[in-house]
Enzyme design. Structure first.
Site, PDB file in Angstrom:
ATOM      1  N   GLU A  45      -5.772   8.671   0.315  1.00  0.00           N
ATOM      2  CA  GLU A  45      -6.455   9.867  -0.144  1.00  0.00           C
ATOM      3  C   GLU A  45      -7.739   9.967   0.675  1.00  0.00           C
ATOM      4  OE1 GLU A  45      -7.423   9.923  -4.312  1.00  0.00           O
ATOM      5  OE2 GLU A  45      -8.321  11.916  -4.137  1.00  0.00           O
ATOM      6  N   ARG A 266      -2.119  -5.583  -4.941  1.00  0.00           N
ATOM      7  CA  ARG A 266      -3.215  -5.129  -4.094  1.00  0.00           C
ATOM      8  C   ARG A 266      -4.076  -6.318  -3.714  1.00  0.00           C
ATOM      9  NH1 ARG A 266      -5.521  -0.661  -5.858  1.00  0.00           N
ATOM     10  NH2 ARG A 266      -7.574  -1.006  -5.027  1.00  0.00           N
ATOM     11  N   LYS A 276     -12.718   2.541  -3.224  1.00  0.00           N
ATOM     12  CA  LYS A 276     -13.496   3.555  -2.514  1.00  0.00           C
ATOM     13  C   LYS A 276     -14.562   4.156  -3.412  1.00  0.00           C
ATOM     14  CE  LYS A 276      -9.688   5.386  -1.145  1.00  0.00           C
ATOM     15  NZ  LYS A 276      -8.730   6.424  -0.763  1.00  0.00           N
TER      16      LYS A 276
HETATM   17  P1  ATP Z   1      -9.236   2.795  -3.847  1.00  0.00           P
HETATM   18  O1  ATP Z   1      -9.157   2.219  -5.217  1.00  0.00           O
HETATM   19  O2  ATP Z   1      -9.964   1.951  -2.885  1.00  0.00           O
HETATM   20  O3  ATP Z   1      -9.694   4.213  -3.828  1.00  0.00           O
HETATM   21  P2  ATP Z   1      -6.670   3.810  -3.632  1.00  0.00           P
HETATM   22  O4  ATP Z   1      -5.411   3.106  -3.968  1.00  0.00           O
HETATM   23  O5  ATP Z   1      -7.108   4.858  -4.565  1.00  0.00           O
HETATM   24  O6  ATP Z   1      -7.764   2.744  -3.355  1.00  0.00           O
HETATM   25  P3  ATP Z   1      -5.562   5.340  -1.553  1.00  0.00           P
HETATM   26  O7  ATP Z   1      -6.243   6.108  -0.501  1.00  0.00           O
HETATM   27  O8  ATP Z   1      -4.818   6.089  -2.587  1.00  0.00           O
HETATM   28  O9  ATP Z   1      -6.640   4.426  -2.220  1.00  0.00           O
HETATM   29  O10 ATP Z   1      -4.652   4.214  -0.921  1.00  0.00           O
HETATM   30  C1  ATP Z   1      -3.783   4.390   0.173  1.00  0.00           C
HETATM   31  C2  ATP Z   1      -2.791   3.272   0.161  1.00  0.00           C
HETATM   32  O11 ATP Z   1      -3.452   2.024   0.285  1.00  0.00           O
HETATM   33  C3  ATP Z   1      -2.031   3.228  -1.145  1.00  0.00           C
HETATM   34  O12 ATP Z   1      -0.660   3.033  -0.865  1.00  0.00           O
HETATM   35  C4  ATP Z   1      -2.622   2.071  -1.870  1.00  0.00           C
HETATM   36  O13 ATP Z   1      -1.683   1.483  -2.695  1.00  0.00           O
HETATM   37  C5  ATP Z   1      -3.070   1.147  -0.733  1.00  0.00           C
HETATM   38  N1  ATP Z   1      -4.180   0.316  -1.162  1.00  0.00           N
HETATM   39  C6  ATP Z   1      -5.367   0.725  -1.648  1.00  0.00           C
HETATM   40  N2  ATP Z   1      -6.149  -0.328  -1.980  1.00  0.00           N
HETATM   41  C7  ATP Z   1      -5.419  -1.434  -1.701  1.00  0.00           C
HETATM   42  C8  ATP Z   1      -5.673  -2.835  -1.822  1.00  0.00           C
HETATM   43  N3  ATP Z   1      -6.814  -3.295  -2.314  1.00  0.00           N
HETATM   44  N4  ATP Z   1      -4.709  -3.675  -1.415  1.00  0.00           N
HETATM   45  C9  ATP Z   1      -3.554  -3.217  -0.913  1.00  0.00           C
HETATM   46  N5  ATP Z   1      -3.260  -1.925  -0.770  1.00  0.00           N
HETATM   47  C10 ATP Z   1      -4.175  -1.026  -1.162  1.00  0.00           C
HETATM   48 MG    MG Z   2      -6.482   6.674  -4.992  1.00  0.00          MG
END
Ligand code: ATP
Ligand code: MG
Length: 571
Positions: A45, A266, A276
């Site tokens: 995102e 994760r 983020k």
């Molecule tokens: P954040 O909580 O940091 O905002 P998010 O999952 O909301 O993370 P996205 O931009 O939606 O962020 O993530 C893009 C991809 O990266 C998704 O497939 C998500 O599952 C993966 N991802 C995000 N954080 C992690 C993590 N800590 N470890 C492994 N994969 C991750």
């Molecule tokens: Mg997200």
């Protein structure tokens, strides 16, 4: 997880961990599922910069596709315009490329807004979705209690008309939602008539003001996967409970070949936060200098800190992919960098806390260019010449006017080796009258020990690095410690802010450091080992030709304390 004592070298491609995802994808391929194709995607995102957790997902999605000859898309999951921004779209692409991957196709969930909306009308017509007038709070409560919405039994024609009026902008933000009609008694909360669309008047970075309805993650994600022909939709464990909904939506729109959602744990890392939203707070509140602050766990921060893509990929390979959540020790990340740079970073001599040394029997004005090895781990890296003269700088820590017997560095009467230079013996020193700190050390050198060896095999236990005073470059050196002072900064009691765990001493700048002159050609991309100190690089943002600033990426495994008690420090 704890760090291995001595980390092993990078595993070759074919020796990669056979994790459960790779096994599953290979099995699907061999069974001819999806026509034997493998198409994955990385779906960030654009609401922040990528962090090391994302690197794990990138290495998995792109790496897997690469290993089996499949493809991987980059897809921006841009369904929430109120938090998203074009700046993030650019930084994410740059970071993926920097990490060493290239997407086969680039898409945006917003590319599919029209198709998603058309499908939504279809679901309404089939009685599988309805317009609900409950406000956010009532809607949440109803779902929690498993109570049907009073609007659940609206007829298809009325729903369709209301949906079109929502689309046309007739209702206020949040006034109505479109919900999937599934099962309000389902034990899995996600199946209790989840929201598909919300009304939100926010300009979108790509679709502008075309839409005032935005799809939820659940409604957009699987459908985007289906439209792209994704075969394996790999996501983190928190979406395991969403899988029945993911599959329900795909059945509802009638996809012939369903993508398979697979969840993995994760990445969590000690002494930092990987979200983020939380990282954005650090930036917004000015707790760090920006997304690329060298203490940030973002890819841009790690890059600026001195991390290499190779080290991050090695780290991701070592931690592997599992189905249970755990927290990886930050030491593992640091060790991956050490192991990468140990093999290829040129060695240089830099004195961080300078103390002046005068060689009493060395001719004033004379300069010798002595041969120094660039990298003992890599003979091909060759040698360079470093200037040597009557006045040098050594580390303050390498001299003591009074020292115990087992102090092998410089002290009155003791002989030490100057690396690549000569043996010198301390003959005297001067103290600052006010502070009592040494300001000058006097030594005599043995001309027969040129290059750092004595013909009579005389033993010295201390070897010091040094920089010629007449040739030294000056620089500031930034040393970073953990951003948080506790290993699990998010573990705070209710009402306590995780930012209270910030480490107030996470950033320190040393001024007046002395560098060997070969560092005049340093670039931000080049990583160096400052001998006995660690791995460093020029700061890409703040260094100026007239005011150099180096950044420590990571210290060496050997600490000062260890050096002191080790018999026969390395030559
Ligand atoms: P954040 O909580 O940091 O905002 P998010 O999952 O909301 O993370 P996205 O931009 O939606 O962020 O993530 C893009 C991809 O990266 C998704 O497939 C998500 O599952 C993966 N991802 C995000 N954080 C992690 C993590 N800590 N470890 C492994 N994969 C991750
Ligand atoms: Mg997200």
């Amino acid at each position: 997880m704890t760090a291995p004592q001595e980390s092993s070298p990078a595993a070759p491609e074919e020796a990669r961990r056979a994790d459960f995802i790779r096994e599953r994808v290979r099995a699907d391929r061999e069974a001819g599922k999806h026509g034997g194709a493998v198409l994955t995607r990385f779906p960030p995102e654009p609401n922040g910069y990528l962090h090391i957790g994302h690197a794990k997902s990138i290495c998995l999605n792109f790496g897997l596709a690469r290993e089996v000859g499949g493809r991987c898309n980059l897809r921006f999951d841009d369904t929430n315009p109120s938090t998203e921004d074009e700046e993030y779209v650019h930084s994410i692409q740059a970071d993926v490329r920097w990490l060493g991957f290239e997407w086969d196709a680039l898409y945006y969930a917003s590319d599919y807004f029209a198709q998603l909306y058309a499908w939504a009308e279809e679901l309404v017509t089939k009685g599988q979705a309805y317009v609900c007038d409950l406000g956010g709070e009532e809607l949440r409560e109803g779902r929690g209690a498993g109570k049907n919405s009073p609007y659940r039994e609206r007829g298809a024609a009325e729903n369709l008309e209301l949906l079109r009026r929502m689309r046309a902008g007739e209702f206020a933000d949040g006034a109505r939602t479109l919900r999937a009609k599934i099962d309000m008694a389902a034990p899995n909360m996600n199946l209790r008539d989840p929201v598909m669309y919300r009304i939100l008047r926010a300009p979108h970075h790509r679709t502008g003001n075309t839409w005032c309805l935005y799809p939820t993650y659940d409604w957009a994600h699987g459908e985007s996967d289906a439209l792209e022909g994704i075969t394996h939709s790999i996501c983190t464990l928190e979406f395991e409970n969403h899988r029945p909904l993911y599959e329900w939506f795909l059945r509802a729109i009638g996809v012939a070949q369903q993508p398979q959602q697979i969840e993995f744990a994760r990445l969590n890392l000690t002494y930092t936060v990987l979200s983020k939203r939380k990282l954005l707070r650090l930036v917004k509140e000015g707790r760090v200098s920006g997304w690329d602050d060298p203490r940030m766990p973002t890819l841009s921060g790690l890059r600026r800190r001195g991390y290499t893509p190779e080290a991050l990929r090695l780290f991701c390979e070592r931690i592997g992919v599992a189905k249970f959540n755990s927290t990886v020790d930050m030491v593992q990340l640091e060790n991956a960098l050490r192991d990468d740079l140990n093999k290829r970073a040129p060695r240089v001599m830099v004195v961080l806390n300078p103390l002046r040394v005068v060689i009493e029997n060395y001719p004033a004005g004379e300069v010798e260019w002595l041969e120094a090895v660039n990298n003992p781990e890599d003979p091909a890296a060759g040698t360079r010449k470093v200037p040597f003269g009557r006045e040098l700088f050594i580390e303050r820590e390498d001299f003591r006017s009074e020292a115990p017997k087992n102090y092998w560095r410089l002290k009155p009467g003791q002989e030490v080796r100057l690396r690549y230079g000569y043996y010198v013996t301390c003959t005297g020193f001067e103290l600052d009258a006010a502070t009592g700190e040494p300001v000058l050390v006097r030594v005599r050198y043995d001309p027969a020990t040129r290059g750092g060896d004595s013909p009579d095999k005389r033993k010295v236990k201390g070897t010091l690095h040094w920089v010629s005073a007449a040739h030294a470059l000056e620089a500031d050196v930034r040393l970073c410690e953990h951003l948080f002072r506790t290993a699990h900064p998010e573990d705070v009691p209710a009402g306590v802010d995780f930012l209270d765990n910030l480490n107030p001493d996470s950033l320190r700048v040393l001024t007046g450091c002395k560098l060997e002159p070969s560092l005049a050609t340093a670039t931000a991309e080049q990583r160096y080992q400052f001998e006995r100190h660690g791995y460093f690089c020029l700061d890409a943002r703040d260094s100026r030709p007239e005011h150099l600033l180096f950044q420590r990426a990571v210290a060496l495994r050997d600490t000062w304390a260890k050096l002191e008690h080790k018999e026969g420090a390395p030559k």
